[in-house]
Design a protein around this motif. Structure first.
Motif, PDB file in Angstrom:
ATOM      1  N   ALA A 271       0.819  -1.218   0.000  1.00 36.49           N
ATOM      2  CA  ALA A 271       0.000   0.000   0.000  1.00 36.49           C
ATOM      3  C   ALA A 271       0.849   1.264   0.000  1.00 36.49           C
ATOM      4  CB  ALA A 271      -0.933   0.001   1.209  1.00 36.49           C
ATOM      5  N   ASP A 272       2.106   1.160   0.427  1.00 37.84           N
ATOM      6  CA  ASP A 272       2.956   2.350   0.470  1.00 37.84           C
ATOM      7  C   ASP A 272       3.458   2.763  -0.908  1.00 37.84           C
ATOM      8  OD1 ASP A 272       4.505   0.104   0.193  1.00 37.84           O
ATOM      9  OD2 ASP A 272       6.074   0.764   1.583  1.00 37.84           O
ATOM     10  N   ARG A 273       3.223   1.943  -1.944  1.00 37.07           N
ATOM     11  CA  ARG A 273       3.588   2.339  -3.308  1.00 37.07           C
ATOM     12  C   ARG A 273       2.346   2.523  -4.192  1.00 37.07           C
ATOM     13  NH1 ARG A 273       2.857  -2.205  -6.362  1.00 37.07           N
ATOM     14  NH2 ARG A 273       3.098  -4.224  -5.319  1.00 37.07           N
ATOM     15  N   LEU A 274       1.160   2.405  -3.607  1.00 38.57           N
ATOM     16  CA  LEU A 274      -0.092   2.618  -4.333  1.00 38.57           C
ATOM     17  C   LEU A 274      -0.610   4.012  -4.010  1.00 38.57           C
ATOM     18  CD1 LEU A 274      -1.824  -0.845  -3.715  1.00 38.57           C
ATOM     19  CD2 LEU A 274      -0.474  -0.120  -5.712  1.00 38.57           C
ATOM     20  N   ILE A 275      -0.767   4.840  -5.035  1.00 37.86           N
ATOM     21  CA  ILE A 275      -1.183   6.228  -4.829  1.00 37.86           C
ATOM     22  C   ILE A 275      -2.678   6.326  -5.125  1.00 37.86           C
ATOM     23  CG2 ILE A 275      -0.970   8.588  -5.706  1.00 37.86           C
ATOM     24  CD1 ILE A 275       1.936   6.136  -5.826  1.00 37.86           C
ATOM     25  N   ARG A 276      -3.413   6.865  -4.146  1.00 34.77           N
ATOM     26  CA  ARG A 276      -4.867   6.963  -4.290  1.00 34.77           C
ATOM     27  C   ARG A 276      -5.239   8.231  -5.068  1.00 34.77           C
ATOM     28  NH1 ARG A 276      -9.602   8.935  -1.876  1.00 34.77           N
ATOM     29  NH2 ARG A 276     -11.299   7.409  -1.777  1.00 34.77           N
ATOM     30  N   LEU A 277      -5.857   8.028  -6.251  1.00 34.16           N
ATOM     31  CA  LEU A 277      -6.265   9.150  -7.093  1.00 34.16           C
ATOM     32  C   LEU A 277      -7.667   9.641  -6.767  1.00 34.16           C
ATOM     33  CD1 LEU A 277      -5.024   7.890 -10.586  1.00 34.16           C
ATOM     34  CD2 LEU A 277      -3.875   9.477  -9.039  1.00 34.16           C
ATOM     35  N   GLY A 278      -8.501   8.772  -6.233  1.00 37.13           N
ATOM     36  CA  GLY A 278      -9.884   9.118  -5.951  1.00 37.13           C
ATOM     37  C   GLY A 278     -10.666   7.851  -5.681  1.00 37.13           C
ATOM     38  N   TYR A 279     -11.958   7.893  -5.959  1.00 35.14           N
ATOM     39  CA  TYR A 279     -12.755   6.694  -5.716  1.00 35.14           C
ATOM     40  C   TYR A 279     -13.675   6.424  -6.899  1.00 35.14           C
ATOM     41  CZ  TYR A 279     -16.615   9.838  -4.384  1.00 35.14           C
ATOM     42  OH  TYR A 279     -17.590  10.801  -4.385  1.00 35.14           O
ATOM     43  N   LEU A 280     -14.085   5.158  -7.006  1.00 37.35           N
ATOM     44  CA  LEU A 280     -14.972   4.714  -8.069  1.00 37.35           C
ATOM     45  C   LEU A 280     -16.413   4.705  -7.566  1.00 37.35           C
ATOM     46  CD1 LEU A 280     -12.680   1.854  -9.355  1.00 37.35           C
ATOM     47  CD2 LEU A 280     -13.132   4.020 -10.510  1.00 37.35           C
ATOM     48  N   ILE A 281     -16.674   3.825  -6.632  1.00 38.92           N
ATOM     49  CA  ILE A 281     -17.941   3.809  -5.925  1.00 38.92           C
ATOM     50  C   ILE A 281     -17.612   3.775  -4.435  1.00 38.92           C
ATOM     51  CG2 ILE A 281     -19.304   2.729  -7.760  1.00 38.92           C
ATOM     52  CD1 ILE A 281     -18.822   0.051  -6.440  1.00 38.92           C
ATOM     53  N   GLU A 282     -18.619   3.808  -3.611  1.00 43.64           N
ATOM     54  CA  GLU A 282     -18.376   3.842  -2.172  1.00 43.64           C
ATOM     55  C   GLU A 282     -17.489   2.680  -1.737  1.00 43.64           C
ATOM     56  OE1 GLU A 282     -20.955   4.105   1.996  1.00 43.64           O
ATOM     57  OE2 GLU A 282     -21.952   3.821   0.074  1.00 43.64           O
ATOM     58  N   ASP A 283     -16.480   3.003  -0.947  1.00 43.46           N
ATOM     59  CA  ASP A 283     -15.549   2.013  -0.386  1.00 43.46           C
ATOM     60  C   ASP A 283     -14.667   1.357  -1.443  1.00 43.46           C
ATOM     61  OD1 ASP A 283     -16.590   2.493   2.137  1.00 43.46           O
ATOM     62  OD2 ASP A 283     -18.094   0.922   1.954  1.00 43.46           O
ATOM     63  N   THR A 284     -14.563   1.957  -2.618  1.00 47.81           N
ATOM     64  CA  THR A 284     -13.675   1.414  -3.650  1.00 47.81           C
ATOM     65  C   THR A 284     -12.776   2.533  -4.151  1.00 47.81           C
ATOM     66  OG1 THR A 284     -15.304  -0.239  -4.338  1.00 47.81           O
ATOM     67  CG2 THR A 284     -13.510   0.234  -5.861  1.00 47.81           C
ATOM     68  N   SER A 285     -11.478   2.425  -3.863  1.00 47.43           N
ATOM     69  CA  SER A 285     -10.518   3.453  -4.247  1.00 47.43           C
ATOM     70  C   SER A 285      -9.909   3.150  -5.604  1.00 47.43           C
ATOM     71  CB  SER A 285      -9.395   3.536  -3.202  1.00 47.43           C
ATOM     72  OG  SER A 285      -9.871   4.011  -1.972  1.00 47.43           O
TER      73      SER A 285
END
Length: 387
Positions: A271-285
């Motif tokens: 998870a430390d190399r996965l960058i969160r851009l936003g979300y798709l649906i609730e509880d899904t990044s």
């Protein structure tokens, strides 16, 4: 292409339309294509719908029971979808969907005025998919111009071969959407899967709706330079039908996001190399792998990491494709045939980004094969493809 040829004694007395009898015996119908298969015709011969459905003809609406099964339209995964049937008296071709428990609800939908038109339409679609035959001129060419040329050629073919110049919904959406796969060419300059045309997203969404990032927004984990450059120079739309971009804070890693929001549950390995851009649906990044540039979805509820798109270029194409389809739907009411529209969208996306649609491409540990885009396209209740 292998075609079907029926001997005269196998055509039987139910086909009184002379041109149809000639076509059935003349090797016109394809045994198997990407969109149409008539293989059952060679195996079973002409079978009345009432007999194929196993119900008395009286339980079927109108003259449906007497129509003759000549093949089936294929789903994007190669499985059969609608059944293709022939009116033996007029030569008209329609589709129906078998409902064994409620045969009274079975209906006919026009498909083509003749078997000749059906075969020609299906062949043209196969030629577009392979960029051969009438579409060989598209091979190696990409951009809005070539997509428009291919679309115009298909539309002319379908209109000229249809009764009163009005092609069935399947052919109209095929002509308008399938050539969009030619809009972006293979990546060279970008270092990603696709090289997108200049101002690709700005022209579709509006410059004010496209978000570009600066280096200060990137965590150190985003080491994949083509991805950094794409986010700086091209950007992503802020909001889509099934997507919302994070614009309020610098982009966090998934590990940082999880630490700030304990309700999100434990993050996945790496998870430390996965960058969160936003979300798709609730509880899904929606996340991008900072090392490889792969775009993934992280379901907090299921604890599963899945491939979403090959990279940011094909993610951008996907969001563009959805926006373009909704504009086309507003003009042409394509979503009236929703299942066929969903299938057309999946085929178009798969031509550009197989990762987004292929359940067999298990590129992430723990991947269960579920793919987000095909799933939301096919969600009739959600109706996200409707304008």
């Amino acid at each position: 292409m292998t075609t079907i040829t029926l001997a005269g004694d196998r055509i039987g007395p139910h086909v009184t339309h002379a041109p149809s009898r000639l076509l059935l015996s003349g090797g016109v119908l394809p045994a198997a294509g990407t969109l149409l298969s008539c293989a059952a015709l060679e195996r079973d011969g002409l079978v009345r719908v009432a007999d194929a459905a196993g119900v008395p003809g009286a339980r079927l609406a109108g003259d449906l029971g007497g129509r003759l099964v000549v093949g089936e339209l294929l789903h994007h995964d190669g499985e059969g979808a609608d059944t293709v049937v022939l009116d033996g008296a007029t030569g008209e071709v329609s589709t129906t969907y078998f409902l064994p428990d409620r045969p009274d609800l079975m209906e006919l939908e026009p498909l083509a005025p003749s078997l000749r038109a059906l075969a020609d339409f299906a062949t043209a679609v196969d030629e577009l998919a392979a960029l051969r035959g009438r579409f060989a001129f598209c091979a190696g060419r990409y951009g809005p111009e070539v997509a428009a040329e291919a679309s115009g050629l298909l539309l002319t073919l379908f209109e000229e071969g249809s009764a009163a110049g009005e092609p069935a919904p399947l052919w109209l959406m095929t002509a308008l959407i399938r050539p969009l796969a030619l809009v972006a060419g293979p990546g060279g300059r970008s270092g990603l899967t696709l090289d997108l045309p200049s101002r690709f997203l700005d022209e579709e969404f509006g410059a004010g709706e496209t978000v570009r990032f600066e280096d200060v927004d990137f965590p150190a984990a985003l080491a994949h330079e083509p991805s950094r450059r794409f986010l700086r120079e091209v950007g992503l739309p802020e909001d889509g039908v099934w997507f919302s971009l994070n614009t309020e804070t610098p982009l966090p890693t998934l590990a940082e996001y999880g630490a700030d929001d304990p309700a999100s549950g434990p993050p996945p390995p790496g998870a430390d190399r996965l960058i969160r851009l936003g979300y798709l649906i609730e509880d899904t990044s929606l996340v991008v792998d900072g090392t490889t540039g792969a775009v993934l979805s992280w379901s907090e509820a299921e604890g599963v990491l899945r491939p979403l798109n090959a990279d940011l270029s094909t993610l951008a194409f996907t969001l563009w494709l959805i926006h373009r389809e909704r504009a086309l739907d507003e003009e042409h009411e394509l979503s009236d045939a929703y299942e066929q529209l969903a299938d057309t969208m999946i085929r178009t996306l798969a031509a550009v980004d197989p990762v987004a649609c292929d359940p067999a491409a298990r590129t992430v540990p723990g991947d269960d094969g579920l793919r987000y885009w095909p799933g939301v396209f096919e969600d009739y209740a959600g109706a996200g493809l409707c304008a």
